[in-house]
Design a protein around this motif. Structure first.
Motif, short mmCIF file in Angstrom:
data_model
loop_
_atom_site.label_atom_id
_atom_site.label_comp_id
_atom_site.label_asym_id
_atom_site.label_seq_id
_atom_site.Cartn_x
_atom_site.Cartn_y
_atom_site.Cartn_z
N LEU A 1 41.15 45.48 16.30
CA LEU A 1 40.67 45.61 17.76
C LEU A 1 39.70 44.17 18.14
CD1 LEU A 1 40.63 47.13 20.73
CD2 LEU A 1 38.83 48.33 19.72
N ARG A 2 38.87 44.17 17.12
CA ARG A 2 37.88 43.16 17.38
C ARG A 2 38.16 41.74 17.30
NH1 ARG A 2 32.17 45.28 14.68
NH2 ARG A 2 32.41 47.36 15.47
N VAL A 3 39.32 41.47 16.47
CA VAL A 3 39.99 40.23 16.55
C VAL A 3 41.00 40.04 18.12
CG1 VAL A 3 41.98 38.68 15.76
CG2 VAL A 3 40.35 39.99 14.22
N GLN A 4 41.37 40.79 18.58
CA GLN A 4 42.23 40.83 19.70
C GLN A 4 41.16 40.62 20.83
OE1 GLN A 4 44.66 44.52 20.33
NE2 GLN A 4 45.59 44.26 18.66
N ILE A 5 40.07 41.25 20.84
CA ILE A 5 38.91 41.01 21.72
C ILE A 5 38.33 39.39 21.90
CG2 ILE A 5 36.51 41.73 22.48
CD1 ILE A 5 37.13 44.53 21.87
N ALA A 6 38.13 39.04 20.60
CA ALA A 6 37.69 37.91 20.54
C ALA A 6 38.69 36.74 21.17
CB ALA A 6 37.33 37.33 19.13
N LEU A 7 39.96 36.89 20.82
CA LEU A 7 41.26 36.02 21.05
C LEU A 7 41.21 35.96 22.57
CD1 LEU A 7 43.67 36.41 18.41
CD2 LEU A 7 41.98 34.36 18.29
N LEU A 8 41.46 37.23 23.18
CA LEU A 8 41.41 37.37 24.67
C LEU A 8 40.21 36.81 25.45
CD1 LEU A 8 43.24 40.66 24.61
CD2 LEU A 8 44.38 38.67 25.21
N THR A 9 39.18 37.05 24.71
CA THR A 9 37.83 36.52 25.51
C THR A 9 38.05 34.87 25.50
OG1 THR A 9 36.56 38.33 24.58
CG2 THR A 9 35.39 36.15 25.10
N LEU A 10 38.59 34.22 24.42
CA LEU A 10 38.66 32.82 24.61
C LEU A 10 39.67 32.35 25.63
CD1 LEU A 10 38.72 31.89 20.77
CD2 LEU A 10 36.74 31.42 22.47
N VAL A 11 40.70 33.11 25.76
CA VAL A 11 41.74 32.94 26.60
C VAL A 11 41.26 32.97 28.21
CG1 VAL A 11 44.01 33.28 27.79
CG2 VAL A 11 43.67 33.45 25.16
N GLY A 12 40.58 34.19 28.25
CA GLY A 12 39.90 34.47 29.86
C GLY A 12 38.81 33.68 30.00
N TRP A 13 38.04 33.07 28.95
CA TRP A 13 37.14 32.12 29.28
C TRP A 13 37.55 30.84 29.77
CZ3 TRP A 13 33.16 30.23 25.13
CH2 TRP A 13 32.09 29.57 25.59
N ALA A 14 38.58 30.23 28.97
CA ALA A 14 39.19 29.18 29.32
C ALA A 14 39.79 29.22 30.79
CB ALA A 14 40.09 28.69 28.43
N ILE A 15 40.42 30.41 31.12
CA ILE A 15 41.19 30.26 32.46
C ILE A 15 40.10 30.18 33.61
CG2 ILE A 15 42.44 31.44 33.94
CD1 ILE A 15 44.08 32.39 31.43
N ALA A 16 38.85 31.19 33.40
CA ALA A 16 38.11 31.21 34.49
C ALA A 16 37.05 29.96 34.38
CB ALA A 16 37.22 32.55 34.06
N LEU A 17 36.60 29.43 33.34
CA LEU A 17 36.06 28.26 33.48
C LEU A 17 36.63 27.06 34.18
CD1 LEU A 17 33.46 27.20 32.75
CD2 LEU A 17 34.32 26.22 30.41
N SER A 18 38.05 26.90 34.04
CA SER A 18 38.71 25.84 34.58
C SER A 18 38.92 25.85 35.94
CB SER A 18 40.03 25.89 33.82
OG SER A 18 40.95 27.00 34.24
N VAL A 19 38.93 27.54 36.55
CA VAL A 19 38.95 27.44 37.94
C VAL A 19 37.79 27.37 38.50
CG1 VAL A 19 39.22 29.75 39.60
CG2 VAL A 19 41.02 29.41 37.78
N ASP A 20 36.61 27.52 37.81
CA ASP A 20 35.32 27.27 38.34
C ASP A 20 34.98 26.10 38.44
OD1 ASP A 20 32.32 28.83 38.62
OD2 ASP A 20 32.20 27.00 37.50
N ARG A 21 35.26 25.20 37.66
CA ARG A 21 34.98 23.89 37.50
C ARG A 21 36.13 22.94 38.64
NH1 ARG A 21 30.66 24.30 37.65
NH2 ARG A 21 30.58 21.96 37.77
N THR A 22 37.05 23.65 38.93
CA THR A 22 37.96 22.76 39.66
C THR A 22 37.83 23.51 41.28
OG1 THR A 22 39.65 24.17 38.92
CG2 THR A 22 39.34 21.88 37.91
N TYR A 23 38.48 24.76 41.36
CA TYR A 23 38.69 25.00 42.61
C TYR A 23 37.21 25.65 43.25
CZ TYR A 23 40.66 28.24 46.32
OH TYR A 23 41.01 28.80 47.42
N VAL A 24 36.48 26.24 42.47
CA VAL A 24 35.22 26.91 42.79
C VAL A 24 34.41 25.74 43.23
CG1 VAL A 24 33.43 28.25 42.67
CG2 VAL A 24 35.65 29.07 41.98
N GLU A 25 34.41 24.59 42.32
CA GLU A 25 33.31 23.67 42.56
C GLU A 25 33.81 22.83 43.91
OE1 GLU A 25 30.33 20.97 41.55
OE2 GLU A 25 30.79 23.05 40.72
#
Length: 410
Positions: free
Chosen positions: A15-39
């Motif tokens: 479970l903790r491995v899945q949370i870590a991997l999904l966190t990286l995926v969600g972080w990458a998507i959210a940060l890319s949206v923030d630095r482009t569309y939201v910016e």
């Protein structure tokens, strides 16, 4: 159970491995949206403020760097919330113990929302200023959409936290009663020893102080229309009640935890209770910082780092410790899980002295087992709890102090 993998990828079932991997995926998507569309909207807001001559709201280089750091932090928390929602969601409904399953579902939803909402929350605080709407209307929108929802989450987690502490407390009081040969539970003795009553008095006092203070710093203006007056009256009453509830929770939780024997579960309770108390208390001055500071970008950044970041940190700490508490609660070897089974059987009216003895034996083995409060996983509990609740039901009967057969002195 959950996602299925080939044997060579068994490590992905953790479970903790899945949370870590999904966190990286969600972080990458959210940060890319923030630095482009939201910016792009942030840049547009700079242009609007420049045209209006409000240069104090236009970002300089240092402020922009601070907001980038804030975005990185908040999008990471968004990834944690998304990962928690997806990974735990595959398991939460399979927990066999019905009481723990209901509480886990509430905790799962609340922590997921708590973590995911901070990125859009903080971004909306910044961008809503560019809508051209009435500032008071925007303020009410922010409070009802974001601030009251996190207040609700705090209340839910506070209840969940207290209920788990109370489970451990019930077992501790049963031990003490058998050891002393008399009633030692303050909640069952004279009213002036009942710390629940003490907490109620503390709550009433803080509420009586908080209400006039709130109306002093945010008074009802003659220009307010009916719905605005209704909002502020309701808002001040709710925020004052939440502040009072925070101090009440802190006192009762502290008094309860102090009566628990030393254990990792007790340590988890302490840290998570501190985080919940902070989330209760900070909601009271939080809106005053927004409405009683001059409209400047420096102030916006200061509120983000001085108020929002501490709330985000408390949210992250609470998410971790609540998850650890849930791991303990769903480990059928832990005394917390045994207590939950005892409460369920007691509420259902079961009666068996042999079952009570089994409960004591289970509790004793849980305390002597070095892994009883160790890092267990929810996926393990979903298979174990079925045997704990179905094959070895724990039944209790009401017996006198001299006839107690439960062996829980461990």
């Amino acid at each position: 159970m959950g996602l299925q993998f080939d044997s060579k990828f068994d490590w992905l079932k953790n479970l903790r491995v899945q949370i870590a991997l999904l966190t990286l995926v969600g972080w990458a998507i959210a940060l890319s949206v923030d630095r482009t569309y939201v910016e792009s909207y942030r840049n547009e807001s700079d242009q609007i403020f420049t045209q209006q001559g409000m240069m104090q709201m236009v970002r300089n280089r240092g402020q922009n760097a601070a907001l980038i750091i804030l975005s990185i932090f908040e999008t990471c928390l968004f990834g944690v919330g998304l990962a928690f929602f997806v990974a735990v969601g595959f398991r939460v409904f399979k927990i066999k113990n019905s009481m723990l399953r209901k509480r886990m579902i509430w905790c799962w939803c609340t922590i997921s929302f708590f973590c995911m909402e901070w990125w859009p929350h903080s971004t909306t605080h910044f961008l809503i200023l560019t809508t051209g709407h009435d500032p008071l209307r925007d303020y009410i929108t922010m409070e009802t959409t974001f601030h009251w929802t996190i207040t609700f989450c705090s209340v839910v987690l506070g209840y969940f936290q207290y209920d788990l502490i109370k489970l451990m407390y019930e077992v501790a009081m049963m031990r003490s009663k058998m050891k002393e040969g008399r009633e030692v539970d303050p909640l069952k003795q004279e009213w002036y020893k009942n710390f629940n009553y003490h907490g109620l008095v503390i709550g009433v006092i803080f509420f009586a102080i908080a209400v006039p203070v709130a109306f002093h710093y945010q008074p009802l203006e003659p220009t307010y229309v009916a719905y605005q007056k209704f909002f502020f009256v309701t808002f001040h009453l709710v925020n004052s009640a939440v502040l009072a509830l925070g101090f009440t929770f802190a006192y009762i939780a502290l008094r309860t935890i102090l009566l628990l024997p030393p254990s990792p579960g007790k340590k988890v309770s302490i840290f998570s209770s501190i985080a919940i108390t902070f989330l209760f208390v900070i909601q009271y001055p939080h809106p005053f910082f927004h409405t009683n500071t001059e409209l400047k970008m420096n102030n916006t950044v200061a509120i983000d780092f001085g108020v929002h970041i501490p709330i985000v940190l408390a949210t992250g700490i609470l998410a971790f410790y609540q998850f650890r508490m849930l791991e303990l609660a769903t480990d059928e070897k832990s005394s917390l899980s045994v207590a939950a089974q005892m409460r369920r059987k007691s509420n259902s009216g079961g009666a068996s002295s042999q079952g009570a003895s089994n409960a004591g034996s289970s509790m004793k083995s849980a305390e002597n087992n070095s892994g009883s409060f160790g890092a267990s996983s929810i996926e393990e509990s979903t298979s174990k709890n079925s045997s704990a609740t179905d094959n070895n039901p724990i039944e209790m009967k009401k017996i006198g102090a001299d006839d107690v057969t439960i062996d829980i002195h461990g």
